[in-house]
Design a protein around this motif. Structure first.
Motif, short mmCIF file in Angstrom:
data_model
loop_
_atom_site.label_atom_id
_atom_site.label_comp_id
_atom_site.label_asym_id
_atom_site.label_seq_id
_atom_site.Cartn_x
_atom_site.Cartn_y
_atom_site.Cartn_z
N VAL A 1 0.98 -1.14 -0.19
CA VAL A 1 -0.06 -0.04 0.00
C VAL A 1 0.88 1.35 0.11
N THR A 2 0.15 2.26 0.28
CA THR A 2 1.18 3.68 0.32
C THR A 2 1.36 4.11 1.64
N VAL A 3 2.00 4.90 2.03
CA VAL A 3 2.23 5.70 3.31
C VAL A 3 1.04 6.32 3.63
N ASN A 4 0.37 7.07 2.75
CA ASN A 4 -0.93 7.63 2.96
C ASN A 4 -2.10 6.77 3.46
N ASP A 5 -1.98 5.39 2.79
CA ASP A 5 -3.19 4.58 3.33
C ASP A 5 -2.62 4.18 4.75
N VAL A 6 -1.34 3.95 5.00
CA VAL A 6 -1.14 3.77 6.49
C VAL A 6 -1.51 4.77 7.25
N PHE A 7 -1.15 5.89 6.99
CA PHE A 7 -1.73 7.39 7.60
C PHE A 7 -3.27 7.32 8.00
N LEU A 8 -3.94 7.36 6.86
CA LEU A 8 -5.23 7.27 7.10
C LEU A 8 -5.97 6.19 8.09
N GLN B 1 -13.10 -3.04 13.27
CA GLN B 1 -12.25 -3.27 14.32
C GLN B 1 -10.88 -3.79 14.11
N ASP B 2 -10.59 -4.62 13.09
CA ASP B 2 -9.53 -5.28 12.94
C ASP B 2 -8.56 -4.14 12.07
N PRO B 3 -7.40 -3.66 12.67
CA PRO B 3 -6.46 -2.67 12.00
C PRO B 3 -6.06 -3.30 10.55
N LEU B 4 -5.82 -4.47 10.54
CA LEU B 4 -5.09 -4.73 9.17
C LEU B 4 -6.26 -5.02 8.09
N GLU B 5 -7.42 -5.32 8.28
CA GLU B 5 -8.92 -5.32 7.45
C GLU B 5 -8.96 -3.89 7.18
N ARG B 6 -9.00 -2.96 8.12
CA ARG B 6 -9.20 -1.77 7.79
C ARG B 6 -8.17 -1.08 7.13
N LEU B 7 -7.13 -1.31 7.11
CA LEU B 7 -5.80 -0.93 6.10
C LEU B 7 -6.29 -1.36 4.84
N ARG B 8 -6.57 -2.59 4.49
CA ARG B 8 -6.74 -3.02 3.32
C ARG B 8 -7.96 -2.31 2.55
N ALA B 9 -9.09 -2.07 3.39
CA ALA B 9 -10.24 -1.54 3.00
C ALA B 9 -10.00 -0.15 2.41
N VAL B 10 -9.38 0.63 3.23
CA VAL B 10 -8.91 2.13 3.26
C VAL B 10 -8.13 2.38 2.00
N ALA B 11 -7.11 1.21 1.57
CA ALA B 11 -6.25 1.29 0.53
C ALA B 11 -6.99 0.99 -0.72
#
Length: 380
Positions: free
Chosen positions: A153-160, A214-224
């Motif tokens: 993903v991107t750094v911006n995805d991680v930040f969001l 709730q799951d941070p990793l699932e949130r990261l994938r969804a946001v990305a």
């Protein structure tokens, strides 16, 4: 010592312009090069009065009327264009979206589309006051890149994702947690497409922060997944030069009166929430700058606030850190330090899960992945 004036002049820069200004100012106190002095010797004080008058007449009689004729219908259609650009497809479902973005529909948590006037109302979505509460914090950019590289993903995805986790903790602490995910307006620079003009060149992206996941990793994938698709569609939303045209043509007195009435009548409390907050992340100077011989250790950028959106989270990279500035209306968010703590805790949890997942995948000889619905990675 800080000096405050009742009437002040304000300037608003997009992230790319601000970083360029900082790079220039970072050389303050050093001996100017001959290349810097030559344009001053040639151009300083050399304005041509005839050219100035001709330019003013052209601007007043031709450019401004043409810009106004374009701006009026464009501004009237802007809400519809933004909703169309950010709308979720009604057919094809999440599986089609996942395949389009290179994901696996079976391992992707669906995330609702983010569009104007669809955000839930929270404690910081009301008419703001002139009083501000600010706080700065820093995140390790190396750790954020570790997460970025692990999941592609991107750094911006991680930040969001980190902002979503931090606000999830904050709102749950205040017992003000909405079921619908928070919607952030994210400025997107278009300078690479439009050239290197000195004025601001930005459009906006409405991004879901996935606070309902709730799951941070699932949130990261969804946001990305959503931001990748949103950036492509944002080009069909707001024209990059629209803000500049409005600022140039709008009568300052009339605009100030309208905004004052909008605030005095608390109209932001009556209509649906446009967006919950603004979130921005832009690259700063690659090298730590010096100002007059003093080393700059941190820079905390502050984003703008508006009625109905009394919180902004803005980040700028500086060396191996990401400095985050939290700007809030003091009457709506009197404790921005709690948000700063939530951001750091959210990042620590995301990094921890990333390393655990990578270690598990390494032992199994597989790629990094997390099954949906995991209960061991819940946050907040």
């Amino acid at each position: 010592m800080a000096v405050f004036f009742r009437r002040t002049a304000a300037a608003l820069l997009d992230g790319t312009s601000a970083a360029a200004v900082l790079r220039k100012l970072g050389g303050a106190g050093t001996t100017p090069s001959a290349r810097d002095l030559d344009p001053v010797r040639v151009h300083a004080g050399g304005a041509n009065p005839i050219g100035l008058v001709a330019g003013g007449l052209w601007d007043f009689s031709v450019r401004r009327p043409l810009t106004l004729a374009r701006l009026v219908p464009e501004a009237a259609m802007l809400p519809w264009r933004l909703r169309r650009a950010t709308a979720t497809r009604r057919s094809g479902g999440n599986a089609a979206e996942a395949v389009e973005d290179g994901g696996d529909a079976a391992q992707t948590t669906p995330i609702p589309g983010a569009a104007p006037f669809t955000a839930p109302r929270t404690r910081f979505n009301a008419t703001i006051t002139p009083h501000r509460a600010v706080r700065g914090t820093s995140l390790d950019l190396t750790e954020m890149k570790e997460v970025k590289n692990a999941f592609g993903v991107t750094v911006n995805d991680v930040f969001l994702t980190v902002v979503g986790g931090g606000l999830r903790r904050y709102l749950r602490f205040h017992d003000d947690f909405p079921e619908k995910p928070l919607v952030a307006v994210v400025p997107v620079s278009t300078r690479g497409d439009e050239g290197t003009q000195g004025n601001n060149r930005v459009t906006v992206l409405f991004a879901s922060l996935g606070t309902d996941i709730q799951d941070p990793l699932e949130r990261l994938r969804a946001v990305a997944r959503r931001t990748r698709r949103g950036k492509r569609r944002a080009r069909g939303g707001m024209r990059p030069g629209l803000i500049q045209d409005v600022a140039t043509l709008a009568p300052s007195g009339a605009l100030s009166l309208v905004m004052r009435l909008y605030g005095d009548l608390h109209l932001a409390d009556l209509h649906p929430v446009v967006h919950n907050l603004s979130v921005s992340n832009f690259p700063g100077p690659r090298k730590t700058p010096d100002f007059l011989g003093a080393r700059v250790t941190h820079m905390y950028p502050l984003g703008p606030l508006m009625h109905g959106s009394g919180l902004s989270v803005t980040a700028m990279s500086l060396g191996d850190r990401l400095d985050v500035g939290i700007n809030a209306c003091e009457h709506l968010v009197p404790d921005p330090g709690l948000i700063a703590t939530g951001l750091r805790e959210s990042m620590d949890r995301l990094l921890e899960l990333t390393r655990e997942t990578a270690a598990g995948a390494g032992d199994a000889g597989a790629t990094v992945s997390t099954p949906p619905g995991s209960t061991t990675t819940e946050e907040g």
